[in-house]
Design a protein around this motif. Structure first.
Motif, PDB file in Angstrom:
ATOM      1  N   ASP A 116       0.853  -1.181   0.000  1.00  0.00           N
ATOM      2  CA  ASP A 116       0.000   0.000   0.000  1.00  0.00           C
ATOM      3  C   ASP A 116       0.893   1.237   0.000  1.00  0.00           C
ATOM      4  N   LYS A 117       1.093   1.824  -1.180  1.00  0.00           N
ATOM      5  CA  LYS A 117       2.011   2.957  -1.262  1.00  0.00           C
ATOM      6  C   LYS A 117       1.410   4.227  -0.650  1.00  0.00           C
ATOM      7  N   ASP A 118       0.138   4.161  -0.261  1.00  0.00           N
ATOM      8  CA  ASP A 118      -0.488   5.319   0.380  1.00  0.00           C
ATOM      9  C   ASP A 118      -0.366   5.283   1.902  1.00  0.00           C
ATOM     10  N   GLN A 119       0.281   4.259   2.430  1.00  0.00           N
ATOM     11  CA  GLN A 119       0.444   4.216   3.886  1.00  0.00           C
ATOM     12  C   GLN A 119       1.336   5.369   4.331  1.00  0.00           C
ATOM     13  N   PRO A 120       1.038   5.952   5.488  1.00  0.00           N
ATOM     14  CA  PRO A 120       1.779   7.128   5.943  1.00  0.00           C
ATOM     15  C   PRO A 120       3.266   6.837   6.130  1.00  0.00           C
ATOM     16  N   ASP A 121       4.086   7.794   5.714  1.00  0.00           N
ATOM     17  CA  ASP A 121       5.533   7.746   5.951  1.00  0.00           C
ATOM     18  C   ASP A 121       6.246   6.603   5.237  1.00  0.00           C
ATOM     19  N   LEU A 122       5.618   6.037   4.198  1.00  0.00           N
ATOM     20  CA  LEU A 122       6.300   4.994   3.432  1.00  0.00           C
ATOM     21  C   LEU A 122       7.490   5.580   2.683  1.00  0.00           C
ATOM     22  N   PHE A 123       7.284   6.775   2.124  1.00  0.00           N
ATOM     23  CA  PHE A 123       8.336   7.442   1.372  1.00  0.00           C
ATOM     24  C   PHE A 123       8.847   8.671   2.132  1.00  0.00           C
ATOM     25  N   LYS A 124      10.139   8.873   2.054  1.00  0.00           N
ATOM     26  CA  LYS A 124      10.749  10.077   2.612  1.00  0.00           C
ATOM     27  C   LYS A 124      11.123  11.007   1.472  1.00  0.00           C
ATOM     28  N   TYR A 125      11.023  12.311   1.726  1.00  0.00           N
ATOM     29  CA  TYR A 125      11.301  13.298   0.689  1.00  0.00           C
ATOM     30  C   TYR A 125      12.371  14.280   1.162  1.00  0.00           C
ATOM     31  N   PRO A 126      13.051  14.929   0.216  1.00  0.00           N
ATOM     32  CA  PRO A 126      14.134  15.854   0.582  1.00  0.00           C
ATOM     33  C   PRO A 126      13.630  17.078   1.327  1.00  0.00           C
ATOM     34  N   SER A 127      14.569  17.761   1.947  1.00  0.00           N
ATOM     35  CA  SER A 127      14.299  19.086   2.501  1.00  0.00           C
ATOM     36  C   SER A 127      15.305  20.056   1.895  1.00  0.00           C
ATOM     37  N   VAL A 128      14.861  21.287   1.673  1.00  0.00           N
ATOM     38  CA  VAL A 128      15.710  22.322   1.081  1.00  0.00           C
ATOM     39  C   VAL A 128      15.609  23.560   1.954  1.00  0.00           C
ATOM     40  N   GLU A 129      16.753  24.036   2.419  1.00  0.00           N
ATOM     41  CA  GLU A 129      16.792  25.208   3.298  1.00  0.00           C
ATOM     42  C   GLU A 129      17.769  26.229   2.738  1.00  0.00           C
ATOM     43  N   THR A 130      17.312  27.469   2.630  1.00  0.00           N
ATOM     44  CA  THR A 130      18.190  28.542   2.176  1.00  0.00           C
ATOM     45  C   THR A 130      18.882  29.159   3.385  1.00  0.00           C
ATOM     46  N   LEU A 131      20.200  29.081   3.385  1.00  0.00           N
ATOM     47  CA  LEU A 131      20.995  29.635   4.471  1.00  0.00           C
ATOM     48  C   LEU A 131      21.503  31.023   4.073  1.00  0.00           C
ATOM     49  N   GLU A 132      22.320  31.599   4.908  1.00  0.00           N
ATOM     50  CA  GLU A 132      22.843  32.929   4.603  1.00  0.00           C
ATOM     51  C   GLU A 132      23.794  32.889   3.410  1.00  0.00           C
ATOM     52  N   ASP A 133      23.935  34.055   2.771  1.00  0.00           N
ATOM     53  CA  ASP A 133      24.905  34.249   1.687  1.00  0.00           C
ATOM     54  C   ASP A 133      24.659  33.336   0.494  1.00  0.00           C
ATOM     55  N   GLY A 134      23.401  32.988   0.244  1.00  0.00           N
ATOM     56  CA  GLY A 134      23.063  32.243  -0.956  1.00  0.00           C
ATOM     57  C   GLY A 134      23.439  30.780  -0.930  1.00  0.00           C
ATOM     58  N   ILE A 135      23.616  30.194   0.262  1.00  0.00           N
ATOM     59  CA  ILE A 135      23.944  28.781   0.374  1.00  0.00           C
ATOM     60  C   ILE A 135      22.664  27.964   0.539  1.00  0.00           C
ATOM     61  N   LEU A 136      22.542  26.915  -0.258  1.00  0.00           N
ATOM     62  CA  LEU A 136      21.368  26.039  -0.199  1.00  0.00           C
ATOM     63  C   LEU A 136      21.766  24.730   0.480  1.00  0.00           C
ATOM     64  N   HIS A 137      21.032  24.372   1.532  1.00  0.00           N
ATOM     65  CA  HIS A 137      21.275  23.118   2.246  1.00  0.00           C
ATOM     66  C   HIS A 137      20.214  22.114   1.799  1.00  0.00           C
ATOM     67  N   ILE A 138      20.641  21.110   1.038  1.00  0.00           N
ATOM     68  CA  ILE A 138      19.734  20.099   0.502  1.00  0.00           C
ATOM     69  C   ILE A 138      19.999  18.774   1.199  1.00  0.00           C
ATOM     70  N   SER A 139      18.996  18.245   1.876  1.00  0.00           N
ATOM     71  CA  SER A 139      19.120  16.945   2.541  1.00  0.00           C
ATOM     72  C   SER A 139      18.360  15.900   1.737  1.00  0.00           C
ATOM     73  N   LEU A 140      19.066  14.865   1.308  1.00  0.00           N
ATOM     74  CA  LEU A 140      18.444  13.796   0.527  1.00  0.00           C
ATOM     75  C   LEU A 140      18.314  12.545   1.396  1.00  0.00           C
ATOM     76  N   PRO A 141      17.091  12.148   1.741  1.00  0.00           N
ATOM     77  CA  PRO A 141      16.910  10.930   2.536  1.00  0.00           C
ATOM     78  C   PRO A 141      17.036   9.690   1.669  1.00  0.00           C
ATOM     79  N   GLU A 142      17.114   8.546   2.325  1.00  0.00           N
ATOM     80  CA  GLU A 142      17.221   7.270   1.612  1.00  0.00           C
ATOM     81  C   GLU A 142      16.025   7.033   0.703  1.00  0.00           C
ATOM     82  N   THR A 143      16.238   6.266  -0.348  1.00  0.00           N
ATOM     83  CA  THR A 143      15.168   5.951  -1.304  1.00  0.00           C
ATOM     84  C   THR A 143      14.938   4.441  -1.362  1.00  0.00           C
TER      85      THR A 143
END
Length: 347
Positions: A116-143
């Motif tokens: 059931d691919k609709d079960q909660p939290d089956l898939f994890k998705y990235p997060s993207v955070e803009t830090l100071e001075d134009g730095i992008l922090h991209i977190s890639l979780p397991e797939t």
């Protein structure tokens, strides 16, 4: 410092070690769990027949089939004529053989009739955070679950696109303001090569990103991008239509640790050895699951994922279950990465 604060300072390192140990156990259990489950499963094929047929695959295709530990094991097997009364006992011996010929990256998985691919939290998705001075922090979780669900015949197109576009859309909308990227692969235990490379396609020009070689040192494929097509080829080729962004020419700091594994390691290697990327790796040495897997259906309900090859970077470096050593060994990799980017981005 009061008494309670003093006790916390003493126990904090101990607690951290316990947490790290638990993570290692959980990761190991996830890989071994399919074998344990399958050992309880009956089949029309006898346990001895199953063992003999699978060992034939091991001896022909296994990554380490020409190394002495496997040669010794296979010679003993041919002389002993083992017989098994149960699948449980057979699986214990087969797992031992698998570790010898395929290394730590190989395992046996039981097919799932329905997920059931609709079960909660089956898939994890990235997060993207803009830090100071134009730095992008991209977190890639397991797939890993993307890989598992897809291999059980379930369409994951929507989820695939959500994962990639979580990163690609902010890149596309704000690329003129991006001065550097922190790509966080810590605790990413792998899964789908296609999703990780599609998500970071803006880091690479068209062309070959990694090459795959079999246990006879013959090139059998690799990972490459050609315009809007990503291909992952290992004896056979899978192609993916991707949302292609032009190359973003900014420095990239990659964060890794001892839990960075498999497909996440492949991505880190491609970035590390790409001549077109100004990059540096920070953190701790990775897990070393850098062999190339092939899939085999060894019964109606069981698949074998066997390490049959190794990868070579564009710089010509071979990786055969080889851990990645960071450029900067660090207990504070994000802080160190940001310091490097601050000096690199604005030269």
């Amino acid at each position: 410092m009061n008494h309670k604060e003093f006790k916390w300072v003493i126990y904090q390192p101990i607690l951290q070690k316990i947490i790290n140990l638990i993570m290692v156990v959980l990761i190991s259990f996830r890989l071994l769990c399919p074998i344990i489950i399958e050992a309880e499963t009956s089949s029309e094929i006898t346990p001895t027949e199953f063992y003999n047929q699978t060992l034939a695959i091991f001896n022909e295709e296994g990554l380490y089939h020409n190394e002495q530990p496997w040669i010794d094991y296979y010679d003993e097997y041919q002389q002993s004529h083992l017989e098994f009364n149960s699948f449980a006992s057979m699986m214990l011996e087969l797992t031992k053989a698998l570790r010898i010929v395929g290394g730590k990256h190989s395992f046996i998985v039981k097919k799932t009739s329905h997920i059931d691919k609709d079960q909660p939290d089956l898939f994890k998705y990235p997060s993207v955070e803009t830090l100071e001075d134009g730095i992008l922090h991209i977190s890639l979780p397991e797939t890993y679950n993307f890989f598992t669900v897809s291999n059980n015949g379930t369409d994951i197109t929507t989820e695939f696109n959500k994962y990639t576009e979580t990163v690609l859309n902010p890149i596309e909308e704000n690329r003129q303001n991006i001065k550097g990227i922190v790509l966080d692969l810590r605790n990413n235990t792998g899964g789908s090569h296609a999703i990780l490379f599609a998500t970071t396609n803006f880091l690479f020009p068209d062309g070959n990103l990694l090459s795959f070689y079999n246990n006879k040192d013959e090139k059998i494929g690799g990972i490459k991008i050609d315009n809007t097509t990503l291909s992952v080829a290992n004896n056979y080729e899978n192609t993916y239509a991707i949302k292609r962004l032009s190359h973003l020419n900014v420095p990239v700091a990659v964060l890794i640790n001892e839990y960075t594994s498999s497909a996440a390691e492949f991505l880190a290697i491609a970035i590390k050895d790409a001549t077109t990327i100004d990059s540096k790796l920070f953190g701790k040495t990775s897990a070393g699951y850098t062999s190339v897997l092939s899939g085999y259906a060894i019964s109606n309900d069981t698949d074998l994922l066997l390490a049959t090859g190794y990868l070579k970077s564009n710089e010509g470096t071979d990786y055969k279950d080889t851990p990645i050593v960071p450029d900067v060994d660090s207990k504070t990799p994000l802080d160190d990465a940001l310091q490097w980017l601050s000096m690199t981005s604005f030269d």
